[in-house]
Design a protein around this motif. Sequence first.
Motif, PDB file in Angstrom:
ATOM      1  N   THR A 131       0.829  -1.205   0.000  1.00 48.70           N
ATOM      2  CA  THR A 131       0.000   0.000   0.000  1.00 48.70           C
ATOM      3  C   THR A 131       0.866   1.259   0.000  1.00 48.70           C
ATOM      4  O   THR A 131       0.341   2.362   0.149  1.00 48.70           O
ATOM      5  CB  THR A 131      -0.940   0.016   1.219  1.00 48.70           C
ATOM      6  OG1 THR A 131      -0.164  -0.105   2.405  1.00 48.70           O
ATOM      7  CG2 THR A 131      -1.963  -1.104   1.139  1.00 48.70           C
ATOM      8  N   LYS A 173      -1.680   1.434 -10.241  1.00 52.50           N
ATOM      9  CA  LYS A 173      -2.915   0.731 -10.604  1.00 52.50           C
ATOM     10  C   LYS A 173      -4.049   1.724 -10.825  1.00 52.50           C
ATOM     11  O   LYS A 173      -3.983   2.875 -10.398  1.00 52.50           O
ATOM     12  CB  LYS A 173      -3.306  -0.245  -9.498  1.00 52.50           C
ATOM     13  CG  LYS A 173      -2.236  -1.267  -9.201  1.00 52.50           C
ATOM     14  CD  LYS A 173      -2.841  -2.613  -9.032  1.00 52.50           C
ATOM     15  CE  LYS A 173      -1.749  -3.604  -8.679  1.00 52.50           C
ATOM     16  NZ  LYS A 173      -1.834  -4.793  -9.414  1.00 52.50           N
ATOM     17  N   LYS A 174      -5.097   1.254 -11.454  1.00 53.03           N
ATOM     18  CA  LYS A 174      -6.294   2.065 -11.645  1.00 53.03           C
ATOM     19  C   LYS A 174      -7.060   2.134 -10.333  1.00 53.03           C
ATOM     20  O   LYS A 174      -6.978   1.231  -9.504  1.00 53.03           O
ATOM     21  CB  LYS A 174      -7.176   1.449 -12.729  1.00 53.03           C
ATOM     22  CG  LYS A 174      -6.564   1.490 -14.110  1.00 53.03           C
ATOM     23  CD  LYS A 174      -7.508   0.889 -15.115  1.00 53.03           C
ATOM     24  CE  LYS A 174      -6.877   0.928 -16.513  1.00 53.03           C
ATOM     25  NZ  LYS A 174      -7.765   0.358 -17.526  1.00 53.03           N
ATOM     26  N   PRO A 175      -7.847   3.188 -10.135  1.00 56.18           N
ATOM     27  CA  PRO A 175      -8.650   3.295  -8.908  1.00 56.18           C
ATOM     28  C   PRO A 175      -9.636   2.129  -8.798  1.00 56.18           C
ATOM     29  O   PRO A 175     -10.159   1.652  -9.796  1.00 56.18           O
ATOM     30  CB  PRO A 175      -9.401   4.613  -9.073  1.00 56.18           C
ATOM     31  CG  PRO A 175      -8.635   5.377 -10.102  1.00 56.18           C
ATOM     32  CD  PRO A 175      -7.995   4.368 -10.996  1.00 56.18           C
ATOM     33  N   ALA A 176      -9.853   1.692  -7.554  1.00 51.42           N
ATOM     34  CA  ALA A 176     -10.812   0.629  -7.287  1.00 51.42           C
ATOM     35  C   ALA A 176     -11.866   1.153  -6.333  1.00 51.42           C
ATOM     36  O   ALA A 176     -11.545   1.847  -5.371  1.00 51.42           O
ATOM     37  CB  ALA A 176     -10.102  -0.574  -6.669  1.00 51.42           C
ATOM     38  N   ALA A 193      -0.219   4.540  -1.783  1.00 55.84           N
ATOM     39  CA  ALA A 193      -1.653   4.443  -2.078  1.00 55.84           C
ATOM     40  C   ALA A 193      -2.400   5.656  -1.533  1.00 55.84           C
ATOM     41  O   ALA A 193      -1.975   6.283  -0.564  1.00 55.84           O
ATOM     42  CB  ALA A 193      -2.225   3.170  -1.466  1.00 55.84           C
ATOM     43  N   THR A 194      -3.503   5.967  -2.174  1.00 57.59           N
ATOM     44  CA  THR A 194      -4.391   7.019  -1.696  1.00 57.59           C
ATOM     45  C   THR A 194      -5.798   6.445  -1.644  1.00 57.59           C
ATOM     46  O   THR A 194      -6.119   5.493  -2.363  1.00 57.59           O
ATOM     47  CB  THR A 194      -4.388   8.252  -2.615  1.00 57.59           C
ATOM     48  OG1 THR A 194      -4.806   7.853  -3.929  1.00 57.59           O
ATOM     49  CG2 THR A 194      -3.013   8.894  -2.686  1.00 57.59           C
ATOM     50  N   GLY A 195      -6.626   7.015  -0.774  1.00 57.49           N
ATOM     51  CA  GLY A 195      -7.988   6.518  -0.726  1.00 57.49           C
ATOM     52  C   GLY A 195      -8.874   7.295   0.206  1.00 57.49           C
ATOM     53  O   GLY A 195      -8.416   8.138   0.980  1.00 57.49           O
ATOM     54  N   THR A 217     -12.748   3.931  -1.876  1.00 60.19           N
ATOM     55  CA  THR A 217     -12.192   4.263  -3.184  1.00 60.19           C
ATOM     56  C   THR A 217     -10.688   4.366  -2.990  1.00 60.19           C
ATOM     57  O   THR A 217     -10.220   5.251  -2.269  1.00 60.19           O
ATOM     58  CB  THR A 217     -12.775   5.585  -3.715  1.00 60.19           C
ATOM     59  OG1 THR A 217     -14.201   5.497  -3.686  1.00 60.19           O
ATOM     60  CG2 THR A 217     -12.300   5.857  -5.123  1.00 60.19           C
ATOM     61  N   VAL A 218      -9.953   3.437  -3.601  1.00 63.35           N
ATOM     62  CA  VAL A 218      -8.516   3.325  -3.355  1.00 63.35           C
ATOM     63  C   VAL A 218      -7.756   3.278  -4.671  1.00 63.35           C
ATOM     64  O   VAL A 218      -8.163   2.593  -5.614  1.00 63.35           O
ATOM     65  CB  VAL A 218      -8.197   2.046  -2.551  1.00 63.35           C
ATOM     66  CG1 VAL A 218      -6.707   1.903  -2.310  1.00 63.35           C
ATOM     67  CG2 VAL A 218      -8.956   2.031  -1.228  1.00 63.35           C
ATOM     68  N   THR A 219      -6.638   3.992  -4.707  1.00 63.95           N
ATOM     69  CA  THR A 219      -5.720   3.903  -5.828  1.00 63.95           C
ATOM     70  C   THR A 219      -4.386   3.420  -5.292  1.00 63.95           C
ATOM     71  O   THR A 219      -3.720   4.126  -4.529  1.00 63.95           O
ATOM     72  CB  THR A 219      -5.549   5.271  -6.527  1.00 63.95           C
ATOM     73  OG1 THR A 219      -6.831   5.749  -6.933  1.00 63.95           O
ATOM     74  CG2 THR A 219      -4.642   5.138  -7.741  1.00 63.95           C
TER      75      THR A 219
END
Length: 130
Positions: free
Chosen positions: A69, A120-123, A72-74, A114-116
């Motif tokens: 992670t 990777k693409k946002p999920a 990561a941002t979210g 909502t996590v990026t």
Amino acid sequence: MKKTFPLLAALMVALASPAWSSGKDDHGHDHQPKHGGIVVEAAHMDWELVAKPERIVLHVSDHGKKASTAGATGKLTLLSGKDKAEAVLKPVGDDRLEAEGPFKLGPGTKVVATVTLAGKKPAAVRFTLK
């Protein structure tokens, strides 16, 4: 025959439901909670939400292996009845993101993460608390 068909159909649907499964998907991947939370598969990853009023933790794994992670941002969006709250997720440790509370949680609360992850693409991952 007409009365037994709906009963038989309902029984077949119930037996095929995930509640009766071993927790593994068609590819043999284990989706059982490892941290006492709720597991959802999305964007080819496993996401486990552990929700407590003071802290929400989102563990991330890739086919049973810890996923990084770092970078990561979210954010979290919590929907409980008519109440809506948002919180920022921050990377903590190797494989998880956390948001600090307090949070209003209860059965039926919906949580959208909502996590990026880096590269990777946002999920968008959806959970419903029990």
